[in-house]
Design an enzyme around this catalytic site. Structure first.
Site, PDB file in Angstrom:
ATOM      1  CD  GLU A  38     -10.604 -24.239 -20.000  1.00  0.00           C
ATOM      2  OE1 GLU A  38      -9.976 -23.476 -20.718  1.00  0.00           O
ATOM      3  OE2 GLU A  38     -11.794 -24.495 -20.170  1.00  0.00           O
ATOM      4  CD  GLU A  49     -14.767 -20.651 -23.095  1.00  0.00           C
ATOM      5  OE1 GLU A  49     -14.024 -19.704 -22.799  1.00  0.00           O
ATOM      6  OE2 GLU A  49     -14.633 -21.794 -22.614  1.00  0.00           O
ATOM      7  CB  THR A 102     -36.268 -21.654  -1.406  1.00  0.00           C
ATOM      8  OG1 THR A 102     -37.640 -21.839  -1.753  1.00  0.00           O
ATOM      9  CG2 THR A 102     -36.111 -21.728   0.107  1.00  0.00           C
ATOM     10  CG  ASP A 213     -36.018 -29.310   0.892  1.00  0.00           C
ATOM     11  OD1 ASP A 213     -36.616 -28.979   1.937  1.00  0.00           O
ATOM     12  OD2 ASP A 213     -36.420 -29.025  -0.249  1.00  0.00           O
ATOM     13  CD  GLN A 219     -34.818 -30.420  -7.949  1.00  0.00           C
ATOM     14  OE1 GLN A 219     -34.202 -29.345  -7.979  1.00  0.00           O
ATOM     15  NE2 GLN A 219     -35.425 -30.883  -6.869  1.00  0.00           N
ATOM     16  CG  ASP A 227     -18.493 -16.232 -20.465  1.00  0.00           C
ATOM     17  OD1 ASP A 227     -19.366 -16.959 -19.965  1.00  0.00           O
ATOM     18  OD2 ASP A 227     -17.368 -16.670 -20.795  1.00  0.00           O
ATOM     19  CE  LYS A 273     -27.448 -18.713  -5.534  1.00  0.00           C
ATOM     20  NZ  LYS A 273     -26.384 -19.470  -4.846  1.00  0.00           N
ATOM     21  CE1 TYR A 274     -31.673 -18.086  -3.632  1.00  0.00           C
ATOM     22  CE2 TYR A 274     -29.637 -17.153  -2.788  1.00  0.00           C
ATOM     23  CZ  TYR A 274     -30.383 -18.253  -3.176  1.00  0.00           C
ATOM     24  OH  TYR A 274     -29.847 -19.522  -3.102  1.00  0.00           O
ATOM     25  CD1 TRP A 302     -19.143 -15.498 -10.147  1.00  0.00           C
ATOM     26  CD2 TRP A 302     -18.225 -16.071 -12.108  1.00  0.00           C
ATOM     27  NE1 TRP A 302     -17.769 -15.363 -10.046  1.00  0.00           N
ATOM     28  CE2 TRP A 302     -17.192 -15.709 -11.221  1.00  0.00           C
ATOM     29  CE3 TRP A 302     -17.896 -16.474 -13.403  1.00  0.00           C
ATOM     30  CZ2 TRP A 302     -15.845 -15.745 -11.590  1.00  0.00           C
ATOM     31  CZ3 TRP A 302     -16.548 -16.500 -13.768  1.00  0.00           C
ATOM     32  CH2 TRP A 302     -15.558 -16.135 -12.878  1.00  0.00           C
TER      33      TRP A 302
END
Length: 392
Positions: A38, A49, A102, A213, A219, A227, A273-274, A302
């Site tokens: 799933e 969820e 970025t 990169d 990181q 949702d 997104k950006y 999303w």
């Protein structure tokens, strides 16, 4: 009364430890079975969820029984295990809202990855970071990460407050999977710890599988499933309404206040997104960077995501929204609650107004998605193919 009896019968089966729906910590598994294909690739992982449905279940339990301790307890478990602590996101103070992230293009198939980071593409500014910090007195983000390896099956030992503690660590471990474009299916994903200290994977941990990169830093990074956070707000709204009807509103007020806070941060899901300008956004170089709210589509996209360096002496941090919105992620009730219910009013300067705009936009979206066959399905994007390509 017949309905209440059936609910309590089912509730008893779900919460009976012998039936295997919960971990020893009380975390809801995504499924009792471990074999699953799933969103999770193993059933004893869990999702934001699942936590949100546990909150809803316990809100209904409070309505039927008048006992609100289970609802409050469900929020506490979710907060303890699924909302990253400060130790999990230690470098947010280095975040620069005028340069949120970025740019890297999304690609069509997993074999095309890693996607190269491109500093030449303009990125818009983040208009809500400052007001969230002033409202809550912290640089940390209050939202659920979406995926957790509850039994530490993969062995990363990425428990809250720990980074790659390893396979001997017990309890829940933060992981991530989907990261290589729209075609990547669940068993094609590369499960990886959300905190990448290069202890596992290759010489750059798992980072060089996803982004190209010149060098890589250790990181942390988290991804929110909007949702689920919206559903948590929805459950808190009903808990507030039902508890008040019983004269017990004060028993849930602290938890409801936390839901309002979660809803405030959930606005990151409303942004491209950006943080590029919404509407006819074609070409990464030519689509203009957003300035303020013109980067917001006011829908539940999303995801939103945030991350940064693990090294607090050489800190940096980033945040992104998502350009892709789906009909099934929208939650007009959550938008209504955050814009119209006094107990769920966000503390930030523009949170309530943004959710009022979102309520109207979500209803417009449903109407726009209604096909002449009757179904409400599909969605919209501000970034064709995830790289601001020219749509057909």
């Amino acid at each position: 009364k017949a309905y209440d009896a059936r609910f309590l019968d089912l509730y008893g089966k779900i919460t009976n430890p012998a039936n295997g729906y919960f971990s020893p910590e009380g975390i809801p598994y995504h499924s009792v079975e471990t074999l699953i294909v799933e969103a999770p690739d193993q059933g004893h992982e869990t999702t934001s969820e699942a936590y949100s449905y546990l909150l809803w279940l316990q809100a209904m339990y409070g309505k039927v029984t008048g006992d609100w301790s289970k609802f409050n307890g469900a929020w506490q478990i979710m907060e303890k295990y699924m909302i990253p602590t400060h130790a999990d996101q230690p470098t947010n103070s280095f975040y620069n809202a005028s340069k949120p992230a970025t740019y890297a293009p999304e690609l069509d198939t997993p074999n095309e990855y890693p996607a190269k980071l491109d500093t030449s593409v303009s990125v818009g500014s983040d208009p809500i970071a400052g007001e969230l910090k002033s409202a809550y007195g912290t640089d940390d983000v209050y939202g659920m990460h979406w995926l957790q390896d509850v039994d530490n099956t993969y062995g990363y030992g990425n428990a809250p407050g720990k980074c790659e503690a390893g396979p001997t660590d017990t309890g829940p471990s933060y992981i991530n999977t989907f990261q290589r474009g729209a075609q990547e299916s669940v068993w094609e994903t590369v499960p990886q710890p959300t905190c990448d200290a290069f202890k596992y994977g290759g010489k750059n941990g798992y980072l060089d599988l996803f982004t190209g990169d010149s060098s890589y830093a250790k990181q942390w990074k988290f991804t929110d499933a909007p949702d689920a956070d919206a559903r948590a707000v929805q459950a808190a709204y009903w808990a507030d309404v039902w508890a008040k009807a019983q004269g017990k509103g004060s028993e849930v007020s602290t938890t409801v206040g936390k839901a309002a806070k979660m809803g405030d941060y959930l606005r990151y899901a409303m942004y491209d997104k950006y943080f590029k300008k919404v509407g006819n956004c074609v070409g990464p170089a030519t689509c203009p960077a957003g300035t303020g709210k013109d980067a917001s589509h006011y829908l539940l996209s999303w995801y939103y995501a945030w991350g940064g360096a693990t090294d607090t002496s050489a800190g940096w941090a980033w945040r992104i929204g998502s350009s892709h919105t789906h009909g099934g992620y929208q939650n007009p009730l959550a938008a209504y609650a955050l814009s119209n219910n006094a107990d769920l009013k966000p503390k930030s300067a523009t949170g309530q107004a943004d959710w009022a705009t979102s309520l109207g936009r979500q209803l417009e979206f449903y109407r726009w998605l209604q096909s002449n066959e009757g179904a409400i399905a599909g969605g919209a994007t501000n970034s064709w193919a995830g790289r601001y390509a020219t749509p057909p």
